[in-house]
Design a protein around this motif. Sequence first.
Motif, PDB file in Angstrom:
ATOM      1  N   LYS A 105       0.829  -1.208   0.000  1.00 51.69           N
ATOM      2  CA  LYS A 105       0.000   0.000   0.000  1.00 51.69           C
ATOM      3  C   LYS A 105       0.867   1.263   0.000  1.00 51.69           C
TER       4      LYS A 105
ATOM      5  N   TYR B 115       1.052   4.162  -2.769  1.00 51.84           N
ATOM      6  CA  TYR B 115       0.806   5.543  -2.326  1.00 51.84           C
ATOM      7  C   TYR B 115       1.936   6.460  -2.778  1.00 51.84           C
TER       8      TYR B 115
ATOM      9  N   SER C 204      -7.995   3.527  -3.760  1.00 50.52           N
ATOM     10  CA  SER C 204      -9.334   3.993  -3.397  1.00 50.52           C
ATOM     11  C   SER C 204      -9.186   5.168  -2.439  1.00 50.52           C
ATOM     12  N   LYS C 205     -10.203   5.988  -2.348  1.00 54.03           N
ATOM     13  CA  LYS C 205     -10.147   7.150  -1.460  1.00 54.03           C
ATOM     14  C   LYS C 205      -9.914   6.720  -0.023  1.00 54.03           C
ATOM     15  N   GLU C 206     -10.561   5.635   0.374  1.00 55.03           N
ATOM     16  CA  GLU C 206     -10.431   5.138   1.742  1.00 55.03           C
ATOM     17  C   GLU C 206      -8.999   4.692   2.035  1.00 55.03           C
ATOM     18  N   MET C 207      -8.410   3.932   1.095  1.00 60.38           N
ATOM     19  CA  MET C 207      -7.040   3.440   1.305  1.00 60.38           C
ATOM     20  C   MET C 207      -6.036   4.586   1.241  1.00 60.38           C
ATOM     21  N   TYR C 208      -6.251   5.518   0.334  1.00 51.89           N
ATOM     22  CA  TYR C 208      -5.363   6.679   0.234  1.00 51.89           C
ATOM     23  C   TYR C 208      -5.371   7.454   1.549  1.00 51.89           C
ATOM     24  N   ASN C 209      -6.554   7.716   2.060  1.00 52.22           N
ATOM     25  CA  ASN C 209      -6.667   8.488   3.303  1.00 52.22           C
ATOM     26  C   ASN C 209      -6.027   7.770   4.480  1.00 52.22           C
ATOM     27  N   GLU C 210      -6.148   6.453   4.497  1.00 54.95           N
ATOM     28  CA  GLU C 210      -5.546   5.662   5.577  1.00 54.95           C
ATOM     29  C   GLU C 210      -4.031   5.870   5.617  1.00 54.95           C
TER      30      GLU C 210
ATOM     31  N   HIS D  67      -2.277   8.238   3.962  1.00 52.89           N
ATOM     32  CA  HIS D  67      -1.979   9.667   4.040  1.00 52.89           C
ATOM     33  C   HIS D  67      -2.015  10.158   5.480  1.00 52.89           C
ATOM     34  N   ARG D  68      -3.028   9.741   6.226  1.00 57.72           N
ATOM     35  CA  ARG D  68      -3.142  10.179   7.623  1.00 57.72           C
ATOM     36  C   ARG D  68      -2.031   9.601   8.497  1.00 57.72           C
TER      37      ARG D  68
END
Length: 473
Positions: A392, A396, A404-410, A412-413
Motif C-alpha cells: 500500500k 501511495y 481507493s479514497k479510503e485506502m489513500y486516506n488511511e 496519508h493520515r
Amino acid sequence: MNYIFWDIESSGSRTTWDAIVEFGACLTDDRFKELDRFNFRCRLKPTVIPDIGALLVNKSSVEMLKNSNLSHYQMVQEVSKKFSSWSPAIFASYNGISFDEEFWRKTLFKSLMPNIYQTNTNGSKRIDILNVARAAKLINDDAIKTTISDKGNPVFKLDQLSVANGIEHKDAHTAFSDSLATKSIAEIIYKKVNSVWQSSLKTISKSETEEYIENNKIFSSIEYFYGKARIYLCTHLLYHPSWKWSICFDLKNHPKDYINLSRADLKDAMKKSPKILRTIKTNKSPVILDEKAGIKEEPYNKIGLDDLNKRIELLKNNPKFIENISSILRDEAEEKQSIDQTDLYPEETIYSGGFASDKDKNLMKKFHESDWKNKLNFIDKFENPNNSYFAKVLIYEESPDVLSKEMYNEIHREFAERLLSTNSEKWATTSKFYSELDYLREKYTKAKDAGRLKLLDGYNQYVMDIQKKFENA
C-alpha cells in the motif's frame, strides 16, 4: 571472483526510516580491472523528511530531490537488477557492513524485493574495506598514509584517506566517486600489504569465518575502538547461544583465574575491563590474522607461544567453564529479547518477523511485474500483513491515484501523524527539520556563506510544501 565496489548517499543516517537518494557502483575483476559501472540518482520519497546536514554533505539540491529521472522505487528496481546480473561477486564497501548494507537491506525489505540479502547469498560475499585498511595500517604503518587526529590516532575518513594517498576524489560524498575511491584503497592494500588482503578474503562469509576460527586454535582478532585498531590473540570457545557469534577467550588472561569461579562471580568477571572474552561477529566479515601478528604484541610476546598453548589446553579440559559462559550469555540475550514485538512498526521487523514465505516471495515477483493499477490486487494476498502494508505504501508513494479514497486516506493520515509530530520520534519530522534549519541559518549567516543560505532557503520551501500536503489529512 569479481568485486563490486559500491556506495550509497541518503537523506539521513537512520537506516530504517531515511531514504537512499544516490547509488553508485563499479564491477571489477579480481585484479581491479573495471568491467562495468553505474550511477543512479532518484527523487526523494514523498514520505521522508530529509536531514539538512546529509543533503549538504552529499550535495543534493532541491532540483535533484524533486526532478531526478528515477523515482525511489524505480532506482531500487534498477540497482537490484544490475547487482543480480553482476553476481555472484564480492561486494566491497567502505564502512558498508554497518551502514550501506543495512540501508540497502531495509530498502529492499520495504520495497518488497524477494531477496533482501542480495550481497551475501547465491554465492555472493562481502568485505568492508574500512576494516581492512585499519588492519593494514596496524600491521604496516607505511602501507596506508593517513592524517592524524588531535588525539594522535590515524584518521580513516574516506575523503581524507584519498587525499593522503594521492587518490583522485573530486566529488567526495557522491556515491560513484566514493565507490571508485574505495576501489583505489583496496588496490593499495592488495599491492602493499597483500598478506592482510589475502587474510581478509578468508572471512568474507559466515561459513568461511567459522571454518577459520575452528581450524586455527590461536588467531589474531583485529578490533577497533576509541580511535585505535588493536590486536587480540584469541582462541574460540563457543558460539553465542542466541546470536551465533564466536565467543573467544583473550589469551592475555590465564584461565586458572576464572575456571573455578562460581557462576555469579564469573558473570561479574565477564563485565569487568579488560575483558576476558572477545566477540567475533562471524557474519560481519571480520579481519582475522594468524597468530604471528598478535604474538609480536605485548603482553603476548612475554607470555610466549608454549604458555599460550597450555592455556588453550586448560580451557579445553574445563567444559563446565564454557557451559557457564554459554548459560550467562543466554540469560542476558533473553533479557534483551524480552521487548514486546507488537510495539515495532512494520519497517522495524526486518530481523524479527522471520523470512518471507515462498508464497509471499512469489507474490512479490508478480507485484513488481504488474502495472500500478493491477498491483492493487496483491495487497490482500500476502500472508504477512507487513507485506500488505508495504504494498500500500509503495502504491501511495508511486501512483496514489490508483488507490481507493479510503485506502489513500488511511496511508496519508498515518504519514501525516508521523511527519508532523512534535514529539521526539525515531524518524525525521518537520519539527526536527526546522530546528536544524534555524541552527544552520544562524551558523551560515555568521559565516556570511551566501551559497549555503540559498540552499537552506530551497530546502525550507521543499519541506514547507510537504508540510502543506499533509496538514489537511
